[in-house]
Design a protein around this motif. Structure first.
Motif, PDB file in Angstrom:
ATOM      1  N   SER A 195       0.832  -1.212   0.000  1.00  0.00           N
ATOM      2  CA  SER A 195       0.000   0.000   0.000  1.00  0.00           C
ATOM      3  C   SER A 195       0.863   1.258   0.000  1.00  0.00           C
ATOM      4  CB  SER A 195      -0.926   0.017   1.217  1.00  0.00           C
ATOM      5  OG  SER A 195      -1.885  -0.992   1.114  1.00  0.00           O
ATOM      6  N   LEU A 196       1.924   1.252   0.785  1.00  0.00           N
ATOM      7  CA  LEU A 196       2.847   2.394   0.789  1.00  0.00           C
ATOM      8  C   LEU A 196       3.480   2.579  -0.587  1.00  0.00           C
ATOM      9  CD1 LEU A 196       4.603   2.059   4.239  1.00  0.00           C
ATOM     10  CD2 LEU A 196       3.511   4.119   3.372  1.00  0.00           C
ATOM     11  N   LEU A 197       3.856   1.485  -1.210  1.00  0.00           N
ATOM     12  CA  LEU A 197       4.450   1.571  -2.548  1.00  0.00           C
ATOM     13  C   LEU A 197       3.437   2.086  -3.568  1.00  0.00           C
ATOM     14  CD1 LEU A 197       6.621  -1.666  -2.508  1.00  0.00           C
ATOM     15  CD2 LEU A 197       7.435   0.713  -2.376  1.00  0.00           C
ATOM     16  N   GLU A 198       2.170   1.742  -3.395  1.00  0.00           N
ATOM     17  CA  GLU A 198       1.136   2.273  -4.286  1.00  0.00           C
ATOM     18  C   GLU A 198       0.974   3.776  -4.100  1.00  0.00           C
ATOM     19  OE1 GLU A 198      -2.222  -0.230  -3.374  1.00  0.00           O
ATOM     20  OE2 GLU A 198      -1.441  -1.868  -4.618  1.00  0.00           O
ATOM     21  N   VAL A 199       1.086   4.250  -2.864  1.00  0.00           N
ATOM     22  CA  VAL A 199       1.064   5.695  -2.601  1.00  0.00           C
ATOM     23  C   VAL A 199       2.220   6.356  -3.353  1.00  0.00           C
ATOM     24  CG1 VAL A 199       1.449   7.455  -0.815  1.00  0.00           C
ATOM     25  CG2 VAL A 199      -0.122   5.561  -0.375  1.00  0.00           C
ATOM     26  N   ILE A 200       3.388   5.746  -3.254  1.00  0.00           N
ATOM     27  CA  ILE A 200       4.581   6.280  -3.929  1.00  0.00           C
ATOM     28  C   ILE A 200       4.382   6.294  -5.443  1.00  0.00           C
ATOM     29  CG2 ILE A 200       7.026   5.813  -4.418  1.00  0.00           C
ATOM     30  CD1 ILE A 200       7.147   4.646  -1.509  1.00  0.00           C
ATOM     31  N   GLY A 201       3.705   5.288  -5.964  1.00  0.00           N
ATOM     32  CA  GLY A 201       3.494   5.178  -7.407  1.00  0.00           C
ATOM     33  C   GLY A 201       2.467   6.147  -7.971  1.00  0.00           C
ATOM     34  N   ASP A 202       1.716   6.819  -7.115  1.00  0.00           N
ATOM     35  CA  ASP A 202       0.724   7.791  -7.576  1.00  0.00           C
ATOM     36  C   ASP A 202       1.430   8.919  -8.331  1.00  0.00           C
ATOM     37  OD1 ASP A 202      -0.863  10.455  -7.123  1.00  0.00           O
ATOM     38  OD2 ASP A 202      -2.327   8.840  -6.833  1.00  0.00           O
ATOM     39  N   LYS A 203       0.872   9.321  -9.451  1.00  0.00           N
ATOM     40  CA  LYS A 203       1.524  10.350 -10.288  1.00  0.00           C
ATOM     41  C   LYS A 203       1.687  11.690  -9.563  1.00  0.00           C
ATOM     42  CE  LYS A 203      -2.680  11.814 -12.694  1.00  0.00           C
ATOM     43  NZ  LYS A 203      -2.907  12.969 -11.878  1.00  0.00           N
ATOM     44  N   ASP A 204       0.882  11.946  -8.548  1.00  0.00           N
ATOM     45  CA  ASP A 204       0.979  13.203  -7.808  1.00  0.00           C
ATOM     46  C   ASP A 204       1.896  13.126  -6.582  1.00  0.00           C
ATOM     47  OD1 ASP A 204      -0.785  14.519  -9.551  1.00  0.00           O
ATOM     48  OD2 ASP A 204      -2.519  13.714  -8.469  1.00  0.00           O
ATOM     49  N   GLN A 225       9.854   8.950 -12.710  1.00  0.00           N
ATOM     50  CA  GLN A 225       8.479   8.466 -12.700  1.00  0.00           C
ATOM     51  C   GLN A 225       8.237   7.564 -13.901  1.00  0.00           C
ATOM     52  OE1 GLN A 225       5.442  11.510 -12.509  1.00  0.00           O
ATOM     53  NE2 GLN A 225       4.446  10.351 -10.889  1.00  0.00           N
ATOM     54  N   GLY A 226       7.570   6.450 -13.648  1.00  0.00           N
ATOM     55  CA  GLY A 226       7.274   5.504 -14.715  1.00  0.00           C
ATOM     56  C   GLY A 226       8.415   4.560 -15.031  1.00  0.00           C
ATOM     57  N   SER A 227       9.422   4.505 -14.170  1.00  0.00           N
ATOM     58  CA  SER A 227      10.598   3.670 -14.424  1.00  0.00           C
ATOM     59  C   SER A 227      10.407   2.225 -13.993  1.00  0.00           C
ATOM     60  CB  SER A 227      11.810   4.242 -13.685  1.00  0.00           C
ATOM     61  OG  SER A 227      11.597   4.140 -12.276  1.00  0.00           O
ATOM     62  N   GLN A 228       9.227   1.887 -13.528  1.00  0.00           N
ATOM     63  CA  GLN A 228       8.886   0.568 -13.007  1.00  0.00           C
ATOM     64  C   GLN A 228       9.585   0.272 -11.685  1.00  0.00           C
ATOM     65  OE1 GLN A 228       9.446  -2.262 -16.264  1.00  0.00           O
ATOM     66  NE2 GLN A 228       7.262  -2.037 -16.707  1.00  0.00           N
ATOM     67  N   SER A 229      10.084   1.305 -11.031  1.00  0.00           N
ATOM     68  CA  SER A 229      10.739   1.096  -9.741  1.00  0.00           C
ATOM     69  C   SER A 229       9.751   0.533  -8.719  1.00  0.00           C
ATOM     70  CB  SER A 229      11.369   2.395  -9.230  1.00  0.00           C
ATOM     71  OG  SER A 229      10.402   3.415  -9.104  1.00  0.00           O
ATOM     72  N   ILE A 230       8.477   0.900  -8.817  1.00  0.00           N
ATOM     73  CA  ILE A 230       7.466   0.398  -7.881  1.00  0.00           C
ATOM     74  C   ILE A 230       7.268  -1.099  -8.072  1.00  0.00           C
ATOM     75  CG2 ILE A 230       5.053   0.567  -7.141  1.00  0.00           C
ATOM     76  CD1 ILE A 230       6.919   2.963  -6.376  1.00  0.00           C
ATOM     77  N   LEU A 231       7.194  -1.547  -9.308  1.00  0.00           N
ATOM     78  CA  LEU A 231       7.045  -2.989  -9.560  1.00  0.00           C
ATOM     79  C   LEU A 231       8.237  -3.763  -9.015  1.00  0.00           C
ATOM     80  CD1 LEU A 231       5.595  -3.002 -13.194  1.00  0.00           C
ATOM     81  CD2 LEU A 231       4.393  -3.474 -11.053  1.00  0.00           C
ATOM     82  N   HIS A 232       9.423  -3.234  -9.213  1.00  0.00           N
ATOM     83  CA  HIS A 232      10.625  -3.901  -8.709  1.00  0.00           C
ATOM     84  C   HIS A 232      10.656  -3.877  -7.181  1.00  0.00           C
ATOM     85  CE1 HIS A 232      12.318  -4.575 -12.639  1.00  0.00           C
ATOM     86  NE2 HIS A 232      12.142  -3.289 -12.956  1.00  0.00           N
ATOM     87  N   ALA A 233      10.229  -2.769  -6.598  1.00  0.00           N
ATOM     88  CA  ALA A 233      10.186  -2.664  -5.137  1.00  0.00           C
ATOM     89  C   ALA A 233       9.170  -3.656  -4.569  1.00  0.00           C
ATOM     90  CB  ALA A 233       9.842  -1.237  -4.716  1.00  0.00           C
ATOM     91  N   GLN A 234       8.020  -3.808  -5.222  1.00  0.00           N
ATOM     92  CA  GLN A 234       7.015  -4.765  -4.757  1.00  0.00           C
ATOM     93  C   GLN A 234       7.566  -6.188  -4.801  1.00  0.00           C
ATOM     94  OE1 GLN A 234       3.803  -3.706  -7.430  1.00  0.00           O
ATOM     95  NE2 GLN A 234       2.849  -2.380  -5.900  1.00  0.00           N
ATOM     96  N   ALA A 235       8.276  -6.516  -5.870  1.00  0.00           N
ATOM     97  CA  ALA A 235       8.877  -7.846  -5.975  1.00  0.00           C
ATOM     98  C   ALA A 235       9.933  -8.053  -4.875  1.00  0.00           C
ATOM     99  CB  ALA A 235       9.508  -8.037  -7.358  1.00  0.00           C
ATOM    100  N   LEU A 236      10.711  -7.026  -4.613  1.00  0.00           N
ATOM    101  CA  LEU A 236      11.728  -7.114  -3.567  1.00  0.00           C
ATOM    102  C   LEU A 236      11.096  -7.296  -2.193  1.00  0.00           C
ATOM    103  CD1 LEU A 236      14.675  -7.046  -2.721  1.00  0.00           C
ATOM    104  CD2 LEU A 236      14.579  -4.549  -2.803  1.00  0.00           C
ATOM    105  N   VAL A 237      10.005  -6.586  -1.934  1.00  0.00           N
ATOM    106  CA  VAL A 237       9.280  -6.718  -0.658  1.00  0.00           C
ATOM    107  C   VAL A 237       8.830  -8.159  -0.467  1.00  0.00           C
ATOM    108  CG1 VAL A 237       7.090  -6.120   0.473  1.00  0.00           C
ATOM    109  CG2 VAL A 237       8.579  -4.324  -0.428  1.00  0.00           C
ATOM    110  N   LYS A 238       8.231  -8.746  -1.492  1.00  0.00           N
ATOM    111  CA  LYS A 238       7.756 -10.125  -1.382  1.00  0.00           C
ATOM    112  C   LYS A 238       8.927 -11.079  -1.145  1.00  0.00           C
ATOM    113  CE  LYS A 238       3.647  -9.184  -3.998  1.00  0.00           C
ATOM    114  NZ  LYS A 238       2.692  -9.566  -4.978  1.00  0.00           N
ATOM    115  N   THR A 239      10.031 -10.853  -1.824  1.00  0.00           N
ATOM    116  CA  THR A 239      11.220 -11.695  -1.627  1.00  0.00           C
ATOM    117  C   THR A 239      11.739 -11.582  -0.204  1.00  0.00           C
ATOM    118  OG1 THR A 239      11.822 -11.509  -3.963  1.00  0.00           O
ATOM    119  CG2 THR A 239      13.579 -12.126  -2.423  1.00  0.00           C
ATOM    120  N   LEU A 240      11.847 -10.349   0.287  1.00  0.00           N
ATOM    121  CA  LEU A 240      12.354 -10.149   1.649  1.00  0.00           C
ATOM    122  C   LEU A 240      11.451 -10.817   2.694  1.00  0.00           C
ATOM    123  CD1 LEU A 240      13.451  -6.396   1.457  1.00  0.00           C
ATOM    124  CD2 LEU A 240      14.958  -8.375   1.807  1.00  0.00           C
ATOM    125  N   ILE A 241      10.148 -10.626   2.553  1.00  0.00           N
ATOM    126  CA  ILE A 241       9.215 -11.199   3.521  1.00  0.00           C
ATOM    127  C   ILE A 241       9.215 -12.734   3.428  1.00  0.00           C
ATOM    128  CG2 ILE A 241       6.777 -11.403   4.186  1.00  0.00           C
ATOM    129  CD1 ILE A 241       6.513  -8.395   3.454  1.00  0.00           C
TER     130      ILE A 241
END
Length: 184
Positions: free
Chosen positions: A86-95, A164-180
């Motif tokens: 959810s935090l990463l989705e906030v970060i991914g918001d265009k605003d 923005q739009g670099s897919q950093s959020i997708l990579h961060a989400q994948a990293l979060v799942k890996t870490l957990i």
């Protein structure tokens, strides 16, 4: 005193803070943006520093409230993952313009500065919430995982803001799942 006027001044200041930064925004700029006299601004906020602190507290409160509204999961592990996603989705918001408290901490690096203290409180609260969920999930090194997740969140906020739009959020989400997953 009117809380509407106070909120209006905070909103005008927040717009400037997020676009120009805290130190680059003067009281004159804030008064002009809010279309009020400086004396009116000072009726509601005794100093620029107190205005910044109130703005940061408001922004942090809005973020925690938004996170609290996310659907509860069946277990603590899933709840931890959901919170970070959810935090990463906030970060991914265009605003999204960065976490106000983290931005302020960069501009006010002196450890004894009250603005810096708010920044530290934000980061501490974030790590404490993740540590508590990780502990409830039975993760042995809950504090270490919380720190790793905080690094992902804070790094993603900077990466997404700069590219923005670099897919950093997708990579961060994948990293979060890996870490957990590797911690459980």
């Amino acid at each position: 005193m009117s809380s509407r006027m106070r909120d209006y001044i905070l909103e005008a200041a927040g717009d400037l803070f997020s676009r120009q930064g805290f130190n680059s925004t003067s009281v004159d700029n804030i008064a002009a943006q809010a279309q009020v006299a400086k004396v009116t601004l000072y009726k509601y906020f005794k100093s620029k520093e107190l205005l910044i602190i109130e703005y940061l507290r408001e922004q942090n409160s809005k973020l925690w409230k938004k996170l609290a509204e996310s659907p509860q999961q069946g277990n603590a592990r899933d709840e931890l993952e959901s919170m970070v996603i959810s935090l990463l989705e906030v970060i991914g918001d265009k605003d999204f313009k960065g976490f106000a408290s983290i931005n302020a901490g960069v501009e006010f690096p002196q450890a004894d500065n009250p603005v810096n203290q708010i920044s530290k409180e934000f980061s501490k609260q974030l790590r404490e919430q993740m540590t508590e969920l990780a502990t409830r999930a039975g993760i042995k090194h809950a504090e270490a995982l919380a720190l790793q997740l905080a690094l992902v969140i804070e790094g993603a906020s900077i990466a997404e803001r700069n590219q923005q739009g670099s897919q950093s959020i997708l990579h961060a989400q994948a990293l979060v799942k890996t870490l957990i997953n590797s911690a459980t």
